[in-house]
Design an enzyme around this catalytic site. Structure first.
Site, PDB file in Angstrom:
ATOM      1  N   ASP A  98      -6.716   0.572  -0.105  1.00 47.74           N
ATOM      2  CA  ASP A  98      -6.678   1.894   0.513  1.00 47.74           C
ATOM      3  C   ASP A  98      -5.389   2.609   0.141  1.00 47.74           C
ATOM      4  OD1 ASP A  98      -5.268   0.018   2.162  1.00 47.74           O
ATOM      5  OD2 ASP A  98      -5.325   1.425   3.844  1.00 47.74           O
ATOM      6  N   GLU A 136      -4.330  -1.271   5.074  1.00 48.50           N
ATOM      7  CA  GLU A 136      -2.870  -1.380   5.116  1.00 48.50           C
ATOM      8  C   GLU A 136      -2.224  -0.043   5.424  1.00 48.50           C
ATOM      9  OE1 GLU A 136       1.315  -1.778   4.020  1.00 48.50           O
ATOM     10  OE2 GLU A 136      -0.126  -0.328   3.255  1.00 48.50           O
TER      11      GLU A 136
END
Length: 365
Positions: free
Chosen positions: A68, A124
């Site tokens: 991500d 994250e």
């Protein structure tokens, strides 16, 4: 062999702004399965994660990373999801943070044998509740905890190899709410000014040095980030005053010890105040040993640089991994991470791949 540049570009073309996956993990899974990895998809809530493992002789080395990315923002000279290469530089959101690092490790694993695994999350850059922390729980339940884990965050400052993160400071947020009694400013004896109780408390907190630091950590820091009374009037004594704090702390403290310190200060200055605490991570340090030695040795052999070992910066998913096994962070130069026109030189991708190859050969032998 998987080429790091081609894989990095395939990943960068996936619009995986957290918490979306955008097909990024599918790209990785296809590559890893082609290399003989067994891949277990692990979806928690709306977050896509996976654990991939290739058995082999020797110690078990895990690479942890995230697919991500943060939103690209405005003003890019290159499409943030086109992976444009120009003059030996690849542009794209996630180029260094951290799709480039993931591509380098997968490429390295495609070239040398060894017992290696990957812990890949899509959470994250988001709340970090349904990502690495839950994958680690699954790994522990299934006997998959490695002997050493390298997190591929962009740790380097000026060139590949100059910094390895061997720990991180802890981080906690606190909200202090001090009650009073509202009244007219001309009649203070009929009121109880909440601000007047809060100010001496804050003066004490900012005046106290928490510690002098340690060989691997800078001194802990308490910062007041907000003070608010919500009072639009000039002649009203407020009934409530609040303050928010952030503490970045080294391994001389814990979230619990600092909470106790704050409560003790409240007891003396404002015993009727309330304290709310949120601890996003504890401080941790991976002591020098065979794990750090294998990593720094690989860096020195490939780059000719002796890396600085430090604990600077904010938090990362290494804070979760440190509860299970030795962990360090090493990746690309982070100068453009989270910026417009985030970019990675092709030469850096190739050099990082060589470092990871040397690490696998040294640690998994």
């Amino acid at each position: 062999m998987i080429a790091p540049v081609a894989l990095a570009q395939d990943l960068l073309r996936c619009n995986s702004v957290t918490p979306a996956d955008g097909g990024a993990q599918g790209v990785l899974i296809q590559a890893l399965e082609g290399l003989g990895f067994t891949v277990t998809r692990l979806r928690f809530g709306e977050i896509e994660n996976f654990f991939a493992e290739r058995p082999g002789q020797g110690a078990h080395l895990c690479f942890a990373g995230h697919t991500d990315v943060v939103p690209p923002g405005e003003g890019w000279a290159h499409d943030p999801f086109a992976a444009t290469e120009q003059d030996g530089i690849i542009y794209g959101r996630g180029a260094v943070d951290m799709k480039g690092g993931i591509a380098a490790f997968v490429s390295a694993a495609s070239q040398v044998p060894g017992h290696v695994s990957l812990l890949i999350t899509g959470d994250e850059e988001g709340e970090a509740k349904d990502g690495t922390v839950k994958v680690l729980e699954w790994m522990a339940e299934h006997g998959k905890i490695p002997d050493f884990c390298v997190v591929g965050e962009p740790t380097c400052r000026g060139r590949v190899g100059d910094v390895v993160k061997v720990g991180r400071r802890g981080s906690m947020n606190a909200r202090i709410s001090v009650p009073g009694r509202q009244g007219h400013a001309a009649y203070p004896h009929l009121a109880d000014n909440a601000v007047h109780k809060l100010i001496p408390l804050l003066n004490e907190l900012i005046g106290k040095k928490l510690d002098e630091g340690t060989p691997f950590f800078e001194p802990s820091s308490l910062q007041i980030t907000s003070v608010d009374v919500g009072n639009p009037a000039t002649n009203v004594i407020p009934a409530l005053a609040t303050a928010k704090l952030n503490i970045r702390f080294n391994d001389l403290h814990s979230g619990a010890s600092l909470t106790a310190y704050l409560r003790e200060a409240l007891t003396r200055h404002a015993p009727d105040a309330t304290l709310e605490v949120s601890i996003s991570g504890e401080a941790f340090l991976t002591q020098p040993g065979k794990e750090i030695g294998a990593l720094t040795g690989a860096i020195e052999r490939v780059t000719g640089v002796t890396p600085e070992q430090n604990t600077g910066g904010g938090t990362s998913d290494a804070r979760f991994i440190s509860r299970y096994c030795p962990v360090a962070e090493f990746g690309l130069v982070g100068a453009t991470m989270h910026k417009v026109d985030e970019a990675v030189p092709v030469a850096d991708l190739r050099q990082l791949t060589e470092v990871y190859k040397a690490l696998i050969m040294a640690f998994c032998a």
